[in-house]
Write an enzyme that holds these catalytic residues in place. Structure first.
Site, PDB file in Angstrom:
ATOM      1  N   CYS A 115       0.818  -1.228   0.000  1.00  0.00           N
ATOM      2  CA  CYS A 115       0.000   0.000   0.000  1.00  0.00           C
ATOM      3  C   CYS A 115       0.846   1.270   0.000  1.00  0.00           C
ATOM      4  O   CYS A 115       0.368   2.345  -0.359  1.00  0.00           O
ATOM      5  CB  CYS A 115      -0.922   0.011   1.213  1.00  0.00           C
ATOM      6  SG  CYS A 115      -1.901  -1.484   1.334  1.00  0.00           S
ATOM      7  N   HIS A 259      -3.899   6.737   1.800  1.00  0.00           N
ATOM      8  CA  HIS A 259      -4.129   5.415   1.223  1.00  0.00           C
ATOM      9  C   HIS A 259      -5.533   4.962   1.607  1.00  0.00           C
ATOM     10  O   HIS A 259      -5.996   5.201   2.731  1.00  0.00           O
ATOM     11  CB  HIS A 259      -3.078   4.434   1.754  1.00  0.00           C
ATOM     12  CG  HIS A 259      -3.455   3.009   1.497  1.00  0.00           C
ATOM     13  ND1 HIS A 259      -3.782   2.560   0.238  1.00  0.00           N
ATOM     14  CD2 HIS A 259      -3.597   1.946   2.344  1.00  0.00           C
ATOM     15  CE1 HIS A 259      -4.099   1.278   0.321  1.00  0.00           C
ATOM     16  NE2 HIS A 259      -3.997   0.893   1.572  1.00  0.00           N
ATOM     17  N   ASN A 289      -9.989  -1.249  -1.398  1.00  0.00           N
ATOM     18  CA  ASN A 289      -8.550  -1.025  -1.222  1.00  0.00           C
ATOM     19  C   ASN A 289      -7.811  -1.566  -2.450  1.00  0.00           C
ATOM     20  O   ASN A 289      -7.790  -2.770  -2.688  1.00  0.00           O
ATOM     21  CB  ASN A 289      -8.090  -1.742   0.055  1.00  0.00           C
ATOM     22  CG  ASN A 289      -6.606  -1.557   0.334  1.00  0.00           C
ATOM     23  OD1 ASN A 289      -5.864  -1.020  -0.486  1.00  0.00           O
ATOM     24  ND2 ASN A 289      -6.165  -2.012   1.495  1.00  0.00           N
TER      25      ASN A 289
HETATM   26  N1  COA Z   1     -18.843 -10.026   6.917  1.00  0.00           N
HETATM   27  C1  COA Z   1     -19.453 -10.353   8.061  1.00  0.00           C
HETATM   28  N2  COA Z   1     -18.791 -10.703   9.179  1.00  0.00           N
HETATM   29  C2  COA Z   1     -17.447 -10.703   9.116  1.00  0.00           C
HETATM   30  C3  COA Z   1     -16.753 -10.376   7.934  1.00  0.00           C
HETATM   31  C4  COA Z   1     -17.505 -10.034   6.802  1.00  0.00           C
HETATM   32  N3  COA Z   1     -16.939  -9.694   5.642  1.00  0.00           N
HETATM   33  N4  COA Z   1     -15.425 -10.473   8.191  1.00  0.00           N
HETATM   34  C5  COA Z   1     -15.295 -10.846   9.467  1.00  0.00           C
HETATM   35  N5  COA Z   1     -16.516 -10.994  10.032  1.00  0.00           N
HETATM   36  C6  COA Z   1     -16.851 -11.377  11.397  1.00  0.00           C
HETATM   37  C7  COA Z   1     -15.710 -12.084  12.089  1.00  0.00           C
HETATM   38  O1  COA Z   1     -15.723 -13.450  11.782  1.00  0.00           O
HETATM   39  C8  COA Z   1     -16.038 -11.811  13.536  1.00  0.00           C
HETATM   40  O2  COA Z   1     -17.026 -12.719  13.956  1.00  0.00           O
HETATM   41  P1  COA Z   1     -16.985 -13.346  15.453  1.00  0.00           P
HETATM   42  O3  COA Z   1     -17.110 -12.168  16.371  1.00  0.00           O
HETATM   43  O4  COA Z   1     -18.161 -14.255  15.440  1.00  0.00           O
HETATM   44  O5  COA Z   1     -15.668 -14.027  15.541  1.00  0.00           O
HETATM   45  C9  COA Z   1     -16.668 -10.429  13.512  1.00  0.00           C
HETATM   46  O6  COA Z   1     -17.072 -10.198  12.164  1.00  0.00           O
HETATM   47  C10 COA Z   1     -15.729  -9.320  13.930  1.00  0.00           C
HETATM   48  O7  COA Z   1     -14.509  -9.501  13.252  1.00  0.00           O
HETATM   49  P2  COA Z   1     -13.294  -8.580  13.546  1.00  0.00           P
HETATM   50  O8  COA Z   1     -12.141  -9.051  12.720  1.00  0.00           O
HETATM   51  O9  COA Z   1     -13.091  -8.466  15.026  1.00  0.00           O
HETATM   52  O10 COA Z   1     -13.815  -7.198  12.992  1.00  0.00           O
HETATM   53  P3  COA Z   1     -13.136  -5.792  13.076  1.00  0.00           P
HETATM   54  O11 COA Z   1     -14.042  -4.910  13.838  1.00  0.00           O
HETATM   55  O12 COA Z   1     -11.699  -5.864  13.486  1.00  0.00           O
HETATM   56  O13 COA Z   1     -13.177  -5.330  11.563  1.00  0.00           O
HETATM   57  C11 COA Z   1     -11.710  -5.130   9.670  1.00  0.00           C
HETATM   58  C12 COA Z   1     -12.484  -6.069  10.582  1.00  0.00           C
HETATM   59  C13 COA Z   1     -10.938  -5.984   8.689  1.00  0.00           C
HETATM   60  C14 COA Z   1     -12.701  -4.286   8.888  1.00  0.00           C
HETATM   61  C15 COA Z   1     -10.791  -4.231  10.507  1.00  0.00           C
HETATM   62  O14 COA Z   1     -10.055  -4.985  11.422  1.00  0.00           O
HETATM   63  C16 COA Z   1      -9.841  -3.461   9.651  1.00  0.00           C
HETATM   64  O15 COA Z   1     -10.233  -2.600   8.881  1.00  0.00           O
HETATM   65  N6  COA Z   1      -8.529  -3.671   9.788  1.00  0.00           N
HETATM   66  C17 COA Z   1      -7.536  -3.010   8.982  1.00  0.00           C
HETATM   67  C18 COA Z   1      -7.662  -3.463   7.577  1.00  0.00           C
HETATM   68  C19 COA Z   1      -6.707  -2.827   6.664  1.00  0.00           C
HETATM   69  O16 COA Z   1      -6.591  -1.641   6.682  1.00  0.00           O
HETATM   70  N7  COA Z   1      -6.021  -3.593   5.845  1.00  0.00           N
HETATM   71  C20 COA Z   1      -5.153  -3.131   4.855  1.00  0.00           C
HETATM   72  C21 COA Z   1      -4.022  -2.361   5.432  1.00  0.00           C
HETATM   73  S1  COA Z   1      -3.124  -1.608   4.201  1.00  0.00           S
END
Ligand code: COA
Length: 332
Positions: A115, A259, A289
């Site tokens: 990224c 980004h 992204n």
């Molecule tokens: N749809 C529905 N549910 C989903 C899902 C989806 N696409 N992806 C994950 N879940 C579920 C998980 O399984 C979890 O369920 P559980 O509580 O039963 O275990 C629940 O949603 C919460 O997951 P979690 O990973 O704790 O969510 P979060 O609040 O951390 O959000 C992201 C997830 C990925 C959106 C967040 O962590 C994020 O944005 N991180 C940074 C991502 C990023 O910037 N990446 C690139 C960097 S360059």
């Protein structure tokens, strides 16, 4: 020795025509439009159709960047291609772009900073131009994620976030006060595995096995919460670093192009530093992204919308796998 300064002469972007909405994804995995929008801000993304690769998309973005710059392809003397999704294992994808655009026998770099790749590329171009060695450098970010995502409930946490696309900037010699002011590059490999694709890997014999595929090692994996925390810490820091270097206050910055990893990350970064919403442009809602392509695609859109004009002070900030983070300050 004569030294020069560099500037962005023109910006181009291209995204494939196929729109994949959150509702489309909810038909093939357990997810909902509401979950994706609430956690990431993403409403839809573009995915390529078979036959379209990163080089083809990049060539289209470059063609527009050259048109906007008013510079002919024959006058480009270097190409830097940033991607985490090269078209083939080797050679680097840059040479395919060179071939498509008939750029002649110019040097082509492929760089791998995910990224943050576009800003790393911009820093390289700036350095080469400052020495006088090269005059017109195409800096490209281009990604095809869709062919490497786990489009099932198992991969939903990552798959819903990523899109395909390309952006490019032609960087050339500055002739006035409009120039790249500074670039700030960082990396820390201590937590490299919190965002990675493990296979295929040349350190393994063979590079990939049926067991690896069974374990989904050929798909990207992310410890989302850790990545989120790092991003909201590193991006404000690297923005501040550039402000200090250039003696700028927040009021002096006309636009921040971050980004596009997650709208929530960018909104939190703006809040943490006290940046008004109108001074940050986001378009992740439409494209997801696109890693190395996200900053040039977003920059291009802000310019086309008239949100950035010549002479404006613009900050680009990024955070990504590696981990890597970076900023670039420019008077556009
Ligand atoms: N749809 C529905 N549910 C989903 C899902 C989806 N696409 N992806 C994950 N879940 C579920 C998980 O399984 C979890 O369920 P559980 O509580 O039963 O275990 C629940 O949603 C919460 O997951 P979690 O990973 O704790 O969510 P979060 O609040 O951390 O959000 C992201 C997830 C990925 C959106 C967040 O962590 C994020 O944005 N991180 C940074 C991502 C990023 O910037 N990446 C690139 C960097 S360059």
């Amino acid at each position: 020795m004569t030294t020069y300064r560099s500037r962005i002469l023109g910006v181009g972007a291209y995204v494939p025509p196929r729109v994949v909405t959150n509702h489309d994804l909810s038909k093939v995995m357990e997810t909902t439009h509401e979950w994706i929008v609430e956690r990431s801000g993403i409403e839809e993304r573009r995915w390529v159709d078979p036959g379209e690769g990163g080089a083809e998309m990049a060539a289209k973005a470059c063609t527009e960047a050259l048109e906007k710059a008013g510079v002919a392809a024959k006058d480009v003397d270097m190409l830097i291609y940033a991607t985490l999704s090269p078209d083939v294992t080797f050679p680097g994808t840059g040479v395919f772009v060179q071939r498509l655009l008939k750029l002649g026998e110019i040097p082509c770099y492929d760089i791998r900073q995910q990224c943050t790749g576009f800003i790393y590329g911009l820093a390289m171009a700036d350095a080469f131009i400052r020495t006088g060695q090269y005059k017109n450098i195409l800096v490209i970010g281009s990604e095809v994620h869709s062919t490497g995502l786990d489009v099932s409930t198992r991969g939903r946490d990552v798959t819903v976030l990523f899109g395909d696309g390309a952006g490019a900037a032609l960087v050339g010699r500055a002739t006035d006060e409009n120039m790249i002011l500074s670039t700030h590059l960082h990396a820390d490999g201590t937590e490299a595995e919190i965002l990675w694709t493990e296979s295929p890997a040349s350190r393994n014999h063979p590079r990939i096995t049926a067991e690896d595929m069974e374990a989904a090692k050929h798909y990207p994996h992310m410890v989302g919460k850790k990545v989120f925390k790092q991003a909201v810490t590193r991006m404000p820091m690297v923005l501040m670093e550039g402000m200090v270097t250039n003696g700028l206050k927040l009021d002096d910055i006309d636009m921040v192009i971050p980004h596009q990893a997650n709208l929530r990350i960018n909104q939190m970064v703006a809040k943490l530093i006290g940046l008004p919403e109108a001074k940050m442009h986001n378009n992740i809602q439409k494209y997801g992204n696109t890693t190395a392509a996200s900053i040039p695609i977003c920059l291009h859109e802000a310019i086309e919308l008239g949100k950035i004009e010549r002479g404006d002070t613009v900050a680009l900030i990024a955070f990504g796998a590696g981990l890597t983070w970076a900023s670039a300050f420019l008077r556009y």
